[in-house]
Write a protein that holds these residues in place. Structure first.
Motif, PDB file in Angstrom:
ATOM      1  N   ARG A   1      64.419  49.364  40.341  1.00 35.22           N
ATOM      2  CA  ARG A   1      65.584  50.316  40.229  1.00 35.22           C
ATOM      3  C   ARG A   1      65.680  50.222  38.391  1.00 35.22           C
ATOM      4  O   ARG A   1      66.045  49.532  37.805  1.00 35.22           O
ATOM      5  CB  ARG A   1      66.316  49.238  40.533  1.00 35.22           C
ATOM      6  CG  ARG A   1      68.091  50.108  40.308  1.00 35.22           C
ATOM      7  CD  ARG A   1      68.376  51.382  41.735  1.00 35.22           C
ATOM      8  NE  ARG A   1      69.086  51.328  41.931  1.00 35.22           N
ATOM      9  CZ  ARG A   1      70.544  50.915  42.284  1.00 35.22           C
ATOM     10  NH1 ARG A   1      70.217  49.760  43.889  1.00 35.22           N
ATOM     11  NH2 ARG A   1      71.286  51.272  42.150  1.00 35.22           N
ATOM     12  N   LEU A   2      66.311  50.973  38.424  1.00 32.22           N
ATOM     13  CA  LEU A   2      67.014  51.118  36.627  1.00 32.22           C
ATOM     14  C   LEU A   2      68.484  51.343  36.627  1.00 32.22           C
ATOM     15  O   LEU A   2      69.333  51.717  37.267  1.00 32.22           O
ATOM     16  CB  LEU A   2      66.534  53.416  36.191  1.00 32.22           C
ATOM     17  CG  LEU A   2      67.545  53.428  34.475  1.00 32.22           C
ATOM     18  CD1 LEU A   2      65.864  52.239  33.949  1.00 32.22           C
ATOM     19  CD2 LEU A   2      67.029  54.654  34.209  1.00 32.22           C
ATOM     20  N   ARG A   3      68.771  50.318  36.113  1.00 31.27           N
ATOM     21  CA  ARG A   3      70.228  50.436  35.524  1.00 31.27           C
ATOM     22  C   ARG A   3      71.733  51.078  34.873  1.00 31.27           C
ATOM     23  O   ARG A   3      72.058  51.371  34.891  1.00 31.27           O
ATOM     24  CB  ARG A   3      70.241  49.102  35.131  1.00 31.27           C
ATOM     25  CG  ARG A   3      69.750  47.477  36.606  1.00 31.27           C
ATOM     26  CD  ARG A   3      70.340  47.902  37.772  1.00 31.27           C
ATOM     27  NE  ARG A   3      69.479  47.172  39.017  1.00 31.27           N
ATOM     28  CZ  ARG A   3      70.040  47.178  40.528  1.00 31.27           C
ATOM     29  NH1 ARG A   3      71.455  47.759  40.431  1.00 31.27           N
ATOM     30  NH2 ARG A   3      69.404  46.143  41.374  1.00 31.27           N
ATOM     31  N   ALA A   4      70.762  50.903  33.769  1.00 32.15           N
ATOM     32  CA  ALA A   4      71.358  51.805  32.778  1.00 32.15           C
ATOM     33  C   ALA A   4      70.189  51.925  31.723  1.00 32.15           C
ATOM     34  O   ALA A   4      68.942  51.841  31.664  1.00 32.15           O
ATOM     35  CB  ALA A   4      72.233  50.531  31.985  1.00 32.15           C
TER      36      ALA A   4
ATOM     37  N   GLY B   1      59.832  46.529  34.428  1.00 27.72           N
ATOM     38  CA  GLY B   1      60.343  45.668  35.210  1.00 27.72           C
ATOM     39  C   GLY B   1      59.776  44.711  35.555  1.00 27.72           C
ATOM     40  O   GLY B   1      60.442  43.760  35.501  1.00 27.72           O
ATOM     41  N   GLY B   2      58.547  44.240  34.944  1.00 32.13           N
ATOM     42  CA  GLY B   2      57.775  43.452  35.606  1.00 32.13           C
ATOM     43  C   GLY B   2      57.112  42.319  34.475  1.00 32.13           C
ATOM     44  O   GLY B   2      57.338  42.460  33.484  1.00 32.13           O
ATOM     45  N   ALA B   3      57.226  41.052  35.110  1.00 31.76           N
ATOM     46  CA  ALA B   3      56.650  40.132  33.857  1.00 31.76           C
ATOM     47  C   ALA B   3      55.229  40.374  33.847  1.00 31.76           C
ATOM     48  O   ALA B   3      54.067  39.517  34.692  1.00 31.76           O
ATOM     49  CB  ALA B   3      57.179  38.746  35.230  1.00 31.76           C
TER      50      ALA B   3
ATOM     51  N   LEU C   1      66.258  51.572  27.982  1.00 32.15           N
ATOM     52  CA  LEU C   1      66.125  51.616  29.527  1.00 32.15           C
ATOM     53  C   LEU C   1      66.251  49.944  29.868  1.00 32.15           C
ATOM     54  O   LEU C   1      65.290  48.883  29.701  1.00 32.15           O
ATOM     55  CB  LEU C   1      64.971  52.125  30.050  1.00 32.15           C
ATOM     56  CG  LEU C   1      64.249  53.375  29.768  1.00 32.15           C
ATOM     57  CD1 LEU C   1      63.398  54.454  30.448  1.00 32.15           C
ATOM     58  CD2 LEU C   1      65.563  54.834  29.973  1.00 32.15           C
ATOM     59  N   ILE C   2      66.815  50.127  30.487  1.00 33.50           N
ATOM     60  CA  ILE C   2      67.163  48.691  31.018  1.00 33.50           C
ATOM     61  C   ILE C   2      67.447  49.002  32.773  1.00 33.50           C
ATOM     62  O   ILE C   2      68.115  49.369  33.247  1.00 33.50           O
ATOM     63  CB  ILE C   2      69.163  48.338  31.165  1.00 33.50           C
ATOM     64  CG1 ILE C   2      69.039  48.013  29.508  1.00 33.50           C
ATOM     65  CG2 ILE C   2      69.271  46.527  31.475  1.00 33.50           C
ATOM     66  CD1 ILE C   2      69.859  49.156  29.117  1.00 33.50           C
ATOM     67  N   SER C   3      66.703  47.458  32.602  1.00 37.94           N
ATOM     68  CA  SER C   3      65.841  48.127  34.248  1.00 37.94           C
ATOM     69  C   SER C   3      65.937  46.452  35.320  1.00 37.94           C
ATOM     70  O   SER C   3      65.637  45.473  34.849  1.00 37.94           O
ATOM     71  CB  SER C   3      64.461  48.781  35.151  1.00 37.94           C
ATOM     72  OG  SER C   3      63.281  47.958  34.539  1.00 37.94           O
TER      73      SER C   3
END
Length: 712
Positions: A473-476, A581-583, A486-488
């Motif tokens: 999910r992309l949040r901001a 988005g992932g580690a 991009l903040i997800s």
């Protein structure tokens, strides 16, 4: 007398030792020698077919199995595809009572299909496509009780499609494309073929109308292909009753009338109906009622229309008001430019400017985004934690929160601890823990594209509207002239690559079959959503295990969709791989040195436009990797025993030769004997996804539905 007796005994021994080897060969071997003799020229394909062997089970292209009640192994498979063999098919093949698969496609066999082949009562797959066989389909062929796959395409068969094809009640694939079949399509056979999954009668000489009864094929999937014939008449409305996942291909016929708008017809694109001059209606750009009016003689539509009336008073007032608004906007723009220039003159100055997450030190704001002053010490490392402080100053930078449920400010984001997760052509990715303890992933996209903000914002908002439990999910997002972020959501348990092979080539934990099936199902659901239900009906374009992130419960999340487009807007060059988005720890191995064997064959041609069928192929390769534990990626500098450069071809060869499942499946799954049927079912789905012809691949919606049926 003694001398004569001696000569007689020598003669007897000579005869025995000459003919005993040939007589010792099994009956299956003798039938195969008849095939070898029927080939016109000697071929390397038969180099180890020795008549002195006891059984033919060690011969190239021959598969044997132990059959209950039989002392010796019996021949169950013949696979001599693509060997440039010419000649005829001998009737002796019918004596192979336990033959299951006859695979002789892509050769040059000619003559007729022998009727005696029906004596091979165990035969379930007959692959003879791309040969020069001719004549009619023998009536006896459908007396085979187990026949499931019949592919006679690209031959020279002629005559009518026989009515007795309806006796093949277990038939799943009937492919007769590219022959010279003529006459009408038989009507009464289709209700009897309730197991049929694929029907392809394209590129023949068929005439007449399409039978209504084809609409009874409720198990049909993939493409119903009747293209390139001489079919006429209207499209039967009954075809709308076929499953919604079925794609139609009726192009290049003489069909006429209006395309029905019910059921499966509503899911078709215009290419399904092209080159039928008398067809009309959606999705073609030819309106049935409109075309009648436009070309009807004496119609009022053909009369000239007088549009020289003067402007109404209301319209004059509206134009005057619009002029006033335009003048006011021009004035506002002039004032804005003036004050913007004054602000730039008073802006702060940063020495040795550094951006988000790149150094420790104090922060001031330049151009709307914080830059860091100060030197980076020699012992600082890329994967170290950084404390970045700053505030949201005045300027061009703008933080846009797509998800209103996640509340944070820009200064909170900048003050948070940041860890480098990975670097690639798709940007640097950081893990950032917000003040409320919620971790997010922040991706820096680059510095360019300042003139394309509207285009960038439109793309990001489309990505932000994607809401699915198996999609990151992309949040901001943050936009400034010299910075794009991009903040997800942050997904905590790495990706599928590490789960299967670990960070050093060895998995940290054994993935059970139930977990692998869970990952496959979730990924398929997410990808089907992107294809069918997302606002843009996205094509991902780079499905592979590193882009399938996992949480602590091994729930999969698809990442990196839509990023290539964003990268092109910002002016950077995207590369394979990404870590949205992932580690995902950063490794220094060059991705450019590896070949992306997850890509569909047509996707490797430069300049091609991505399609959803690319993603289907890539997902199929991922399924094969989940099943086999082997990676399809190959490197010119390194390779391991767990890498198979062409994984798809390797698996197909194994199935063609009916290799034991234990030779193909991941060894760690061999203990889970109870799921053998489930494993085989997923193998078949994966092979369907990786068909070379994009049209033969199913839609992701179909793939997801078929996977969901497994294990329930």
């Amino acid at each position: 007398m003694k001398h004569s007796l001696f000569l007689f005994l020598v003669l007897i021994f000579h005869v025995l030792f000459t003919f005993i080897p040939a007589l010792s060969l099994s009956s299956d071997g003798l039938a195969l020698l008849a095939l070898k003799s029927a080939v016109d020229q000697p071929s390397a394909a038969f180099s180890d077919w020795n008549d002195g062997d006891v059984t033919p089970c060690a011969w190239s292209g021959i598969v044997c199995a132990n059959i209950s009640g039989e002392e010796d192994p019996r021949v169950v498979g013949i696979s001599l595809a693509g060997k440039s063999l010419s000649g005829y098919l001998p009737s002796e093949l019918g004596t192979l009572r336990f033959l299951r698969r006859l695979n002789l496609h892509d050769n040059a066999f000619s003559g007729v299909l022998p009727a005696q082949l029906s004596n091979a009562s165990a035969l379930h797959s007959l692959f003879l496509h791309h040969n020069n066989l001719s004549g009619a389909i023998p009536r006896s062929l459908c007396t085979l009780p187990r026949l499931q796959n019949l592919d006679l395409s690209e031959n020279a068969f002629s005559g009518h499609i026989p009515d007795h094809i309806g006796n093949c009640k277990n038939l799943q694939r009937l492919i007769l494309a590219g022959n010279s079949f003529s006459g009408e399509i038989p009507a009464g056979v289709w209700p009897d073929l309730q197991n049929l999954l694929q029907l392809d009668l394209s590129a023949n000489e068929l005439t007449g109308s399409i039978p209504d009864q084809i609409g009874t094929l409720v198990s049909l999937s993939g493409t119903l292909n009747l293209s390139f014939n001489h079919l006429s008449g209207k499209l039967p409305a009954s075809l709308g009753k076929l499953p919604a996942t079925v794609s139609f291909d009726f192009k290049n016929n003489n069909l006429s009338g209006e395309i029905p708008q019910t059921g499966s017809f509503s899911n078709q694109g215009p290419t399904a109906f092209l080159e039928n001059p008398n067809l009309c209606g959606f999705p073609l750009r030819k309106s049935c009622s409109g075309s009648d009016r436009d070309f009807s003689p004496g119609s009022d539509q053909n009369k000239p229309v007088n549009r020289s009336k003067g402007l109404t008073p209301g319209l004059i007032i509206l134009i005057s008001a619009a002029d006033a608004v335009v003048v006011a906007l021009i004035g506002l723009v002039i004032v804005y430019v003036y004050w913007k220039k004054k602000d730039d003159e008073n802006a702060c100055s940063c020495i040795r400017r550094r951006k988000f997450g790149e150094a420790k030190g104090s922060v001031c704001v330049c151009g709307g985004f914080p830059c860091v002053s100060g030197e980076k010490s020699d012992d600082d490392d890329d994967d170290e934690e950084y404390e970045v402080e700053g505030g949201e100053g005045e300027g061009e930078g703008e933080l846009v929160r797509i998800d209103k449920g996640l509340s944070f400010e820009l200064d909170e984001l900048l003050r948070a601890s940041a860890y480098v997760l990975g670097k690639s052509g798709l940007g640097i990715v950081y893990k950032v823990v917000l003040g409320n303890g919620v971790p997010v992933a922040v991706r820096r996209l680059g510095e360019g594209g300042e003139q394309r903000y509207k285009e960038f914002a439109a793309e990001v908002m489309a990505i932000g509207k994607v809401k699915h439990p198996n999609v990151v999910r992309l949040r901001a997002y943050y936009w400034a002239q010299d910075e794009k972020l991009l903040i997800s959501d942050f997904v905590s348990n790495g990706n599928l690559t590490h789960a299967l092979r670990g960070r050093n080539g060895q998995p940290t934990t054994n993935l059970s079959w139930s977990i692998r099936l869970k990952i496959a199902k979730g990924t398929a659901r997410g990808l089907a959503y992107l294809h069918e239900c997302s606002p843009r009906k996205f094509v991902h374009g780079d499905i592979k295990p590193s882009n399938i992130l996992l949480d602590n419960d091994f729930q999969p999340y698809i990442s990196d969709f839509g990023l290539n487009r964003l990268i092109s807007i910002t002016g950077n060059n995207p590369s394979t791989g990404g870590f949205m988005g992932g580690a995902l720890p950063y490794t220094k191995s060059s991705q450019k040195e590896r070949t992306n064997n997850y890509k569909a064959p047509e996707a490797r041609v430069p300049g091609c436009i991505p399609t959803q069928k690319w993603d289907v192929y890539s997902f199929g390769v991922v399924l094969l990797e989940i099943l086999t534990g082997r990676s399809p990626e190959s490197s010119p500098t390194t390779s391991t025993s767990m890498e198979v450069p062409d994984l798809v071809r390797w698996v197909r060869k194994g199935f063609d030769q009916e290799s034991p499942l234990s030779e193909m499946v991941d060894p760690s799954l061999l203990q889970e004997v109870r799921v053998k049927k489930e494993v085989l079912a997923v193998f078949h789905i994966a092979l369907g996804c990786t068909e070379g012809d994009p049209e033969a691949r199913p839609r992701m919606k179909t793939v997801s539905e078929n996977l969901d049926k497994i294990g329930t």
